[in-house]
Structure formats: structure tokens, C-alpha cells
Scaffold this active site. Structure first.
Site, PDB file in Angstrom:
ATOM      1  N   TYR A  37       4.364 -12.856   5.339  1.00  0.00           N
ATOM      2  CA  TYR A  37       3.288 -12.235   4.559  1.00  0.00           C
ATOM      3  C   TYR A  37       2.999 -13.109   3.347  1.00  0.00           C
ATOM      4  O   TYR A  37       3.843 -13.251   2.462  1.00  0.00           O
ATOM      5  CB  TYR A  37       3.695 -10.819   4.148  1.00  0.00           C
ATOM      6  N   LYS A  71       0.792 -12.457   8.216  1.00  0.00           N
ATOM      7  CA  LYS A  71      -0.294 -11.719   7.580  1.00  0.00           C
ATOM      8  C   LYS A  71      -0.797 -12.619   6.463  1.00  0.00           C
ATOM      9  O   LYS A  71      -0.100 -12.858   5.482  1.00  0.00           O
ATOM     10  CB  LYS A  71       0.201 -10.383   7.023  1.00  0.00           C
ATOM     11  N   THR A 102       0.823  -1.210   0.000  1.00  0.00           N
ATOM     12  CA  THR A 102       0.000   0.000   0.000  1.00  0.00           C
ATOM     13  C   THR A 102       0.855   1.257   0.000  1.00  0.00           C
ATOM     14  O   THR A 102       0.417   2.321  -0.439  1.00  0.00           O
ATOM     15  CB  THR A 102      -0.951  -0.015   1.213  1.00  0.00           C
ATOM     16  N   ILE A 134      -4.028  -6.396   9.175  1.00  0.00           N
ATOM     17  CA  ILE A 134      -3.238  -5.317   8.586  1.00  0.00           C
ATOM     18  C   ILE A 134      -4.095  -4.785   7.456  1.00  0.00           C
ATOM     19  O   ILE A 134      -4.324  -5.464   6.458  1.00  0.00           O
ATOM     20  CB  ILE A 134      -1.858  -5.792   8.108  1.00  0.00           C
TER      21      ILE A 134
END
Length: 293
Positions: free
Chosen positions: A134, A162, A46, A204
Site C-alpha cells: 500500500y 494499492k 478508512t 480499493i
């Protein structure tokens, strides 16, 4: 509550022209401090980390660490598809004051599960910070499988994952097959309730860029025993709008509408298309996040 549980925001990187806009970044940090975000995640997807130079990344870490001054924990995205480079940047983040690292599975070169295991073990051995795995196969082209996560969960400084595969059966298996201190966070805003219900620990979040307090309170209330699925579902239209084009295109436009001058994404990403922008404005008005003028 353990560090890196609850509501973590996948923070955008604001730009002004070709430069990072640090005054606006400071405003965003204040916004999250004031609205009960539990931890920050910087330099992730992001944040447009692939388009930031090495020096820019170092500057962002230093700025955020110094400004936050230990008020809330800071997780830094340091993953790449080169183990040596990941180790090098992870050491840099550690030196600059990061509290933990978010390390995405190596992308594009599609390692085997043995390769993923060796990659993460090599990184973990090289640094002293907590590591959050992740898994986002839709972007990386490789899935971090349950057995691999189980094996990695036994590494001392690998504290959690995540999980953005979208596969709730996989999430459940990870929770069931790892030790009780292993943190499992949703990587998808529209699956937070499901992940919490399975025994997960938070999110998240992309949407938390614009609704940090609501995101935080939903999780706080759930953890306090208030099982209100409808409260989570209420925000699904907003979550959907955040992905009507590639992240972070919509969320940056939404922040502009909220008064944060975060600027356009860097190429190859472009600003939100006119049709989608009209849709976004309608949704923001429906949620009373902007005025109806």
C-alpha cells in the site's frame, strides 16, 4: 477473476459512543454482499485503525470473518511503522482467518527504499498469507518507488499493490515492469478509469461505502469491454465530497444520511463541519442517494 481484483471497499468502523457498533457493522457487511462488492478491506485508514485498540482489532477481524463465512474475500490492514509489530499483528490476522493483508508503507519514520524492501521482505517471510503493498505517500511521507515495487513483486506472497500516489506515470511503470499476475489497484476513486485503462485491476474504494453496486458495475463493464469514461466521470463530484475533509469524516457522515448509524469518528477526527455537511447533502440528493426533503 482473480481474488482481490474488481471493487474492494475500504470499510468504515461504526461506533456507538466509545464502543464498536457490531449490529451496524453487520448491516454494512450485508449491504456489500447484496451489492456485489468483490472483496472487503477492514482495519485500514478508512476504518480508523490507528484509534482502535489491539483487542478491538482482533474482535473486528473475528466478527467479520465469522459473519462473512467465506462468502467474499477479506483483506485486513496490518501495517505499522514498526516491522516487529507489523509481523506480530499480521500473524494474528492470519490466525483469525484473514484471506490477505494490506500493508501500508511505514509512516513518519521515513525509511529509505532499502528499508522498505527489507521491511516487506521480513513480513512476507514471516507469514503465509498474500500481501498487498500500500503506497500512499501523502499520508506516510515516503513513496514506494517503481524499482522497489518491481523487486518486491518477485516475492512469492506479495501479490500486488494499492497505488494511491496519484502519479499515473508511476502506476504505468509498475504495470509495465511487474509480471502479469501482479495486481495493481487504484487507491484513488477518481483515478479508477485511468488505472484500468493502463492495465490495472480495480480499486480499493472509499466511495464504495455508499455506492457499492455502481462501483462494482463500472469495473465489471470495463472488464467486459465497455469503455465508457463518462460513466466513471459521472461520480467525480461524489468522490470529491468524500475528501472535502480528512477521510473517513465525510464518508461516515454520508452513511449516516443513508440510514447507517455509524457514529462519529474517534478523536482526533471530528464530525463533518456544518458547511461541508450541507454541501454533502446536496451532492447526495443530486445523485438520488437520499430524498429531497
Amino acid at each position: 477473476m482473480k481474488k482481490f481484483t474488481g471493487s474492494g471497499v475500504a470499510l468504515v468502523t461504526p461506533f456507538k459512543g466509545s464502543k464498536i457498533n457490531y449490529p451496524v457493522l453487520q448491516k454494512l457487511l450485508d449491504f456489500h454482499i447484496e451489492n456485489e462488492t468483490d472483496f472487503l478491506v477492514i482495519l485500514g485508514t478508512t476504518a480508523e485503525s490507528p484509534t482502535l485498540t489491539s483487542s478491538e482489532k482482533k474482535e473486528v477481524i473475528s466478527f467479520v470473518v465469522n459473519y462473512i463465512n467465506k462468502r467474499i474475500p477479506i483483506m485486513v490492514g496490518t501495517g505499522s511503522n514498526d516491522t516487529k509489530q507489523t509481523i506480530s499483528f499480521s500473524r494474528t490476522a492470519q490466525r483469525l482467518g484473514a484471506d490477505a493483508l494490506l500493508i501500508v508503507t511505514p509512516y513518519y519514520n521515513k525509511p529509505t527504499q532499502n528499508g522498505l524492501l527489507a521491511h516487506y521482505k521480513a513480513v512476507a517471510k514471516s507469514i503465509n498469507l498474500p500481501i498487498m503493498l500500500y503506497n500512499v505517500p501523502s499520508r506516510t511521507g515516503v513513496n514506494l518507488e517503481v524499482d522497489t515495487v518491481k523487486r518486491l513483486s518477485k516475492v512469492k506472497n506479495i501479490i500486488g499493490i494499492k497505488e494511491a500516489s496519484g502519479n499515473l506515470e508511476q502506476v504505468k511503470s509498475i504495470i509495465d515492469q511487474t509480471h502479469e499476475d501482479f495486481i495493481v489497484l487504484s487507491g484513488n476513486d477518481d483515478q479508477v478509469y485511468d488505472v484500468l485503462s493502463l492495465g490495472g485491476h480495480g480499486v480499493i474504494s472509499v466511495t464504495a461505502n455508499i455506492i457499492p453496486l455502481s462501483t462494482s458495475l463500472l469495473i465489471q463493464n470495463f472488464r467486459a469491454g465497455i469503455d465508457n469514461k463518462e460513466a466513471f466521470i459521472k461520480f467525480n463530484k461524489l468522490h470529491d465530497m468524500m475528501f472535502v475533509e480528512s477521510n473517513p469524516i465525510p464518508v461516515k457522515r454520508a452513511l449516516e444520511h443513508l440510514g447507517f448509524e455509524v457514529g462519529k469518528p474517534r478523536l482526533p477526527l471530528t464530525k463533518l463541519g456544518a458547511k461541508h455537511n450541507r454541501m454533502l447533502l446536496k451532492v447526495l440528493r443530486d445523485y438520488k442517494l437520499v430524498d429531497n426533503d
